[in-house]
Design an enzyme around this catalytic site. Structure first.
Site, PDB file in Angstrom:
ATOM      1  N   ASP A  78       0.811  -1.226   0.000  1.00 46.25           N
ATOM      2  CA  ASP A  78       0.000   0.000   0.000  1.00 46.25           C
ATOM      3  C   ASP A  78       0.841   1.271   0.000  1.00 46.25           C
ATOM      4  O   ASP A  78       0.318   2.346  -0.305  1.00 46.25           O
ATOM      5  CB  ASP A  78      -0.929   0.028   1.223  1.00 46.25           C
ATOM      6  CG  ASP A  78      -2.042  -1.001   1.144  1.00 46.25           C
ATOM      7  OD1 ASP A  78      -2.063  -1.765   0.165  1.00 46.25           O
ATOM      8  OD2 ASP A  78      -2.876  -1.049   2.054  1.00 46.25           O
ATOM      9  N   GLU A 113      -9.787  -0.254  -2.837  1.00 41.65           N
ATOM     10  CA  GLU A 113     -10.752  -1.005  -2.020  1.00 41.65           C
ATOM     11  C   GLU A 113     -11.286  -0.195  -0.826  1.00 41.65           C
ATOM     12  O   GLU A 113     -12.394  -0.418  -0.357  1.00 41.65           O
ATOM     13  CB  GLU A 113     -10.104  -2.290  -1.491  1.00 41.65           C
ATOM     14  CG  GLU A 113      -8.888  -1.980  -0.627  1.00 41.65           C
ATOM     15  CD  GLU A 113      -8.144  -3.171  -0.086  1.00 41.65           C
ATOM     16  OE1 GLU A 113      -8.594  -4.310  -0.247  1.00 41.65           O
ATOM     17  OE2 GLU A 113      -7.071  -2.944   0.513  1.00 41.65           O
TER      18      GLU A 113
HETATM   19  O1  F6P Z   1      -2.067  -3.980   3.870  1.00 39.76           O
HETATM   20  C1  F6P Z   1      -1.923  -4.456   2.595  1.00 39.76           C
HETATM   21  C2  F6P Z   1      -3.185  -5.032   2.077  1.00 39.76           C
HETATM   22  O2  F6P Z   1      -2.855  -5.470   0.815  1.00 39.76           O
HETATM   23  C3  F6P Z   1      -4.397  -4.086   2.054  1.00 39.76           C
HETATM   24  O3  F6P Z   1      -4.437  -3.274   0.926  1.00 39.76           O
HETATM   25  C4  F6P Z   1      -5.536  -5.056   2.096  1.00 39.76           C
HETATM   26  O4  F6P Z   1      -6.698  -4.473   2.626  1.00 39.76           O
HETATM   27  C5  F6P Z   1      -5.034  -6.115   2.967  1.00 39.76           C
HETATM   28  O5  F6P Z   1      -3.629  -6.144   2.808  1.00 39.76           O
HETATM   29  C6  F6P Z   1      -5.660  -7.456   2.662  1.00 39.76           C
HETATM   30  O6  F6P Z   1      -4.967  -8.456   3.292  1.00 39.76           O
HETATM   31  P1  F6P Z   1      -5.470  -9.943   3.528  1.00 39.76           P
HETATM   32  O7  F6P Z   1      -6.399 -10.274   2.433  1.00 39.76           O
HETATM   33  O8  F6P Z   1      -4.236 -10.767   3.531  1.00 39.76           O
HETATM   34  O9  F6P Z   1      -6.143  -9.942   4.855  1.00 39.76           O
END
Ligand code: F6P
Length: 345
Positions: free
Chosen positions: A130, A225
Site C-alpha cells: 500500500d 478497495e
Molecule cells: O495492507 C496491505 C493489504 O494489501 C491491504 O491493501 C488489504 O486491505 C489487505 O492487505 C488485505 O490483506 P489480507 O487479504 O491478507 O487480509
C-alpha cells in the site's frame, strides 16, 4: 558497536513481493559479519510459540526472485493478551536473541515500537504494497503491485473497447490510494477513486459521458478497495475483524459499477484484482530496495540502534525511529491527485 552473536528475523502482516530479498540480505550480511540468524515462523505468532528455523546460506539461496516469505506470516498481535507479550519476551531470552529484525507494515511495526519502548533490542524494516508508511519514500512490494495492476488495466482496455463497456478495476489500498493512483495513471484510467477522497458519483458519470461525447464508448475506472461514498462507509466482505481490528475490505467495485450503470445506462462490469497484486516475483526495484533494507537492518543491529527502522529517503537508505513510521499514515496528497485529475474524462 553492540555485542551481537545471534539475531532473529520475522515477517508479519500481509505478505508482499520483496520480503524474501530482505530475509536473504539479513542472513548474508549477518553471516558475513559472524552473526547467527534464526528465522521466526509466521510473524509474532512464532515468537509467542518459539516456532523457529535456523537460517544459513543454503536456506536463502535462490530466493531473491521469489514472492511471499519463506518464513510465513500472520496477523498475530501479542499486545491483545499480556500473556503473549510475556511469552514473546521470555522466548527472545530463551532463544538467546541479541536482536530482532521485524519486517512488516503499520501493525507489525506498531508491535515492534512497543517492544523497543520496553527496552527490547528491535530494529524494523518497512513493508507494504500500500506504500502508506510514513518516514520512508517507498516500501518494497508497492512497485510490483503497481506494475501488476497496471498490466491488468492495460488488458481491460481492449475488452472494454470491444464491448463498449465501462470497466471498474478494484485495486488494493486500505487507507491510501497509492496503488490506484500509480496504476491508474500509468494505465491511462479515465477516473481514479481513492480512500482519501469521497466518491462523487455525479462527477464520475459526467467524466464518462464526456468521453462518450468524444466518441469514446468505453471507460476504465480504477477504485481503491478503501474508497468510500461517504466518510466511514467502507464496503466490507464481512464483519470479521483481524487481531489489529481491521475488517476485510472488498466490494466497492461492485457498488460503484451499479451506481454508474444506473446513472449512465452504459453496461458496467467489475474486475477485482485482489491478491494477484501481492503474489509472484518482485520487480527489480523491489528486489534491490529489499536487499538494501536487509543489509542496513543488520548494520543498525551491529550499531545497537534499537527502536530504529530502515528507510528510503531520496536515493539513500537511512535510519529513522520506528514509532515515527507508524504514528500517522502517508496519504495521497492533493498536488499529486490534481495531476491525475487532468486525465479524468
Ligand atoms: O495492507 C496491505 C493489504 O494489501 C491491504 O491493501 C488489504 O486491505 C489487505 O492487505 C488485505 O490483506 P489480507 O487479504 O491478507 O487480509
Amino acid at each position: 558497536m553492540a555485542n551481537v552473536k545471534k539475531i532473529g528475523v520475522l515477517t508479519g502482516g500481509g505478505d508482499c513481493p520483496g520480503l524474501n530479498p530482505v530475509i536473504r540480505a539479513v542472513v548474508r550480511k549477518a553471516m558475513a559479519s559472524g552473526i547467527e540468524v534464526v528465522g521466526i515462523r509466521n510473524g509474532w505468532k512464532g515468537l509467542v510459540n518459539a516456532d523457529t528455523i535456523p537460517l544459513d546460506l543454503g536456506s536463502v539461496s535462490g530466493i531473491v526472485h521469489r514472492g511471499g516469505t519463506i518464513l510465513g506470516t500472520s496477523r498475530t498481535n501479542p499486545y491483545k493478551d499480556p500473556k503473549q507479550v510475556a511469552a514473546v519476551k521470555a522466548n527472545i531470552a530463551a532463544l538467546k536473541l541479541d536482536a530482532l529484525v521485524a519486517i512488516g507494515g503499520e501493525d507489525t511495526l506498531g508491535v515492534a515500537t512497543k517492544l523497543a519502548k520496553e527496552g527490547l533490542p528491535v530494529v524494523g524494516v518497512p513493508k507494504t504494497i500500500d506504500n502508506d508508511l510514513c518516514e520512508t519514500d517507498y516500501t518494497f512490494g508497492f512497485d510490483t503491485a503497481t506494475n501488476i495492476a497496471m498490466e491488468a488495466i492495460d488488458r481491460l482496455h481492449s475488452t472494454a473497447e470491444s464491448h463498449h463497456r465501462i470497466l471498474v478495476a478494484e485495486v488494493m489500498g486500505r487507507h491510501a490510494g497509492w496503488i490506484a493512483l500509480y496504476a491508474g495513471m500509468a494505465g491511462g484510467a479515465d477516473y481514479i477513486l481513492i480512500p482519501e477522497k469521497p466518491i462523487l458519483i455525479d462527477e464520475v458519470c459526467a467524466a464518462i459521458k464526456k468521453r462518450h461525447s468524444r466518441a469514446k464508448t468505453f471507460s476504465i475506472i480504477v477504485v481503491a478497495e478503501g474508497a468510500e461514498f461517504a466518510k466511514g462507509d467502507t464496503v466490507n466482505l464481512d464483519q470479521k475483524l483481524d487481531e489489529f481490528g481491521h475488517v476485510r475490505l472488498g466490494g466497492i467495485g461492485d457498488r460503484l459499477a451499479k451506481a454508474i450503470e444506473e446513472r449512465t445506462g452504459y453496461e458496467t462490469r467489475v474486475s477485482v484484482f485482489g491478491h494477484i497484486q501481492r503474489g509472484g516475483s518482485p520487480t527489480a526495484f523491489d528486489r534491490v530496495l529489499g536487499t538494501r533494507f536487509g543489509v542496513k537492518a543488520v548494520e543498525l543491529v551491529m550499531a545497537g540502534q534499537w527502536g530504529k527502522m530502515v528507510s528510503l529517503k531520496g536515493t539513500d537508505i537511512v535510519a529513522v525511529p520506528i514509532e515515527l513510521a507508524t504514528k500517522q499514515l502517508k496519504l495521497v496528497n492533493e498536488e499529486f491527485y490534481e495531476v491525475a485529475k487532468v486525465f479524468f474524462g
